[in-house]
Design a protein around this motif. Sequence first.
Motif, PDB file in Angstrom:
ATOM      1  N   UNK A  71      11.321   8.624 -14.376  1.00  0.00           N
ATOM      2  CA  UNK A  71      10.341   7.623 -14.777  1.00  0.00           C
ATOM      3  C   UNK A  71      10.841   6.194 -14.771  1.00  0.00           C
ATOM      4  N   UNK A  72      12.149   5.996 -14.591  1.00  0.00           N
ATOM      5  CA  UNK A  72      12.726   4.650 -14.564  1.00  0.00           C
ATOM      6  C   UNK A  72      12.850   4.153 -13.130  1.00  0.00           C
ATOM      7  N   UNK A  73      12.561   2.878 -12.935  1.00  0.00           N
ATOM      8  CA  UNK A  73      12.639   2.280 -11.609  1.00  0.00           C
ATOM      9  C   UNK A  73      14.090   2.024 -11.221  1.00  0.00           C
ATOM     10  N   UNK A  74      14.419   2.400 -10.008  1.00  0.00           N
ATOM     11  CA  UNK A  74      15.705   2.075  -9.381  1.00  0.00           C
ATOM     12  C   UNK A  74      15.353   1.452  -8.037  1.00  0.00           C
ATOM     13  N   UNK A  75      16.119   0.475  -7.610  1.00  0.00           N
ATOM     14  CA  UNK A  75      15.798  -0.169  -6.339  1.00  0.00           C
ATOM     15  C   UNK A  75      17.022  -0.836  -5.733  1.00  0.00           C
ATOM     16  N   UNK A  76      17.029  -0.878  -4.425  1.00  0.00           N
ATOM     17  CA  UNK A  76      18.014  -1.654  -3.667  1.00  0.00           C
ATOM     18  C   UNK A  76      17.225  -2.497  -2.683  1.00  0.00           C
ATOM     19  N   UNK A  77      17.565  -3.747  -2.620  1.00  0.00           N
ATOM     20  CA  UNK A  77      16.964  -4.658  -1.659  1.00  0.00           C
ATOM     21  C   UNK A  77      18.099  -5.175  -0.801  1.00  0.00           C
ATOM     22  N   UNK A  78      17.980  -4.961   0.502  1.00  0.00           N
ATOM     23  CA  UNK A  78      19.056  -5.305   1.429  1.00  0.00           C
ATOM     24  C   UNK A  78      18.513  -6.316   2.433  1.00  0.00           C
ATOM     25  N   UNK A  79      19.201  -7.434   2.515  1.00  0.00           N
ATOM     26  CA  UNK A  79      18.829  -8.494   3.447  1.00  0.00           C
ATOM     27  C   UNK A  79      19.492  -8.251   4.792  1.00  0.00           C
ATOM     28  N   UNK A  80      18.759  -8.520   5.844  1.00  0.00           N
ATOM     29  CA  UNK A  80      19.371  -8.455   7.179  1.00  0.00           C
ATOM     30  C   UNK A  80      20.409  -9.555   7.297  1.00  0.00           C
ATOM     31  N   UNK A  81      21.505  -9.220   7.928  1.00  0.00           N
ATOM     32  CA  UNK A  81      22.591 -10.207   8.092  1.00  0.00           C
ATOM     33  C   UNK A  81      22.237 -11.248   9.118  1.00  0.00           C
TER      34      UNK A  81
ATOM     35  N   UNK B 211      13.027   1.784  -3.101  1.00  0.00           N
ATOM     36  CA  UNK B 211      12.735   1.917  -4.533  1.00  0.00           C
ATOM     37  C   UNK B 211      12.335   3.352  -4.830  1.00  0.00           C
ATOM     38  N   UNK B 212      12.679   3.802  -6.032  1.00  0.00           N
ATOM     39  CA  UNK B 212      12.340   5.162  -6.435  1.00  0.00           C
ATOM     40  C   UNK B 212      12.293   5.245  -7.949  1.00  0.00           C
ATOM     41  N   UNK B 213      11.727   6.338  -8.416  1.00  0.00           N
ATOM     42  CA  UNK B 213      11.693   6.618  -9.849  1.00  0.00           C
ATOM     43  C   UNK B 213      12.735   7.680 -10.151  1.00  0.00           C
ATOM     44  N   UNK B 214      13.510   7.455 -11.200  1.00  0.00           N
ATOM     45  CA  UNK B 214      14.518   8.402 -11.659  1.00  0.00           C
ATOM     46  C   UNK B 214      14.177   8.710 -13.124  1.00  0.00           C
TER      47      UNK B 214
ATOM     48  N   UNK C  97       0.812  -1.225   0.000  1.00  0.00           N
ATOM     49  CA  UNK C  97       0.000   0.000   0.000  1.00  0.00           C
ATOM     50  C   UNK C  97       0.841   1.268   0.000  1.00  0.00           C
ATOM     51  N   UNK C  98       1.937   1.229  -0.759  1.00  0.00           N
ATOM     52  CA  UNK C  98       2.796   2.405  -0.924  1.00  0.00           C
ATOM     53  C   UNK C  98       3.098   2.549  -2.406  1.00  0.00           C
ATOM     54  N   UNK C  99       2.289   3.310  -3.122  1.00  0.00           N
ATOM     55  CA  UNK C  99       2.491   3.393  -4.578  1.00  0.00           C
ATOM     56  C   UNK C  99       3.843   4.009  -4.931  1.00  0.00           C
ATOM     57  N   UNK C 100       4.489   3.409  -5.911  1.00  0.00           N
ATOM     58  CA  UNK C 100       5.795   3.872  -6.345  1.00  0.00           C
ATOM     59  C   UNK C 100       5.710   5.261  -6.966  1.00  0.00           C
ATOM     60  N   UNK C 101       4.571   5.578  -7.566  1.00  0.00           N
ATOM     61  CA  UNK C 101       4.441   6.878  -8.206  1.00  0.00           C
ATOM     62  C   UNK C 101       4.527   8.032  -7.211  1.00  0.00           C
ATOM     63  N   UNK C 102       4.429   7.714  -5.934  1.00  0.00           N
ATOM     64  CA  UNK C 102       4.492   8.753  -4.904  1.00  0.00           C
ATOM     65  C   UNK C 102       5.927   9.206  -4.627  1.00  0.00           C
ATOM     66  N   UNK C 103       6.894   8.608  -5.283  1.00  0.00           N
ATOM     67  CA  UNK C 103       8.290   8.990  -5.046  1.00  0.00           C
ATOM     68  C   UNK C 103       9.084   7.823  -4.519  1.00  0.00           C
ATOM     69  N   UNK C 104       9.750   8.040  -3.414  1.00  0.00           N
ATOM     70  CA  UNK C 104      10.555   6.974  -2.810  1.00  0.00           C
ATOM     71  C   UNK C 104       9.678   6.065  -1.954  1.00  0.00           C
TER      72      UNK C 104
END
Length: 164
Positions: A154-164, A149-152, A129-136
């Motif tokens: 109009x292009x999607x950029x994202x980092x997914x970080x796993x807890x160690x 995740x964010x739009x740059x 429930x957090x639309x990407x179009x809203x920014x970050x």
Amino acid sequence: MSPIETAERVHRVCSHVMSRVDVASMRNMASEDVPGWLRPRLVAGLNEIYPDATDAVGSILTDRALDQILGLGALEPLLRDLSISQILIEGPHDVKVIRGAGEPQDSPLVFHDEIQLRRIFDRICNAIHKPLKAGRVQATMGDGSKLHAWLDDGDVKAHIIRDA
């Protein structure tokens, strides 16, 4: 087969099969029944398009097509790989992974195009429930991974970080 060729073949199989199935019937099924119903249709579609594909290639393409249709596409195998500590997405063909505290490496998996990448991230963001179009968007995913995740332009950029 390169990651881009694999993504192209998966896209082609998905398009071919989904144009021939009764999506309304699929939506009315119990979610746990859909993969078993869809898999033989994907195998048949793959055999129509790529009749010379080996069993190993066919199995990989079928699994990736299921991930694309029912899950998070190229992210699914990366999220299942517990040796990966981070996934860095700078574009559909620019996906890197970090294992442990190592250096970024090109991912063996990429997205077909920017549209597919956007659909996957819209799927993720709509689920939380957090639309990407809203920014970050910053959120914790179901497995505990942190999503940024964010739009740059109009292009999607994202980092997914796993807890160690």
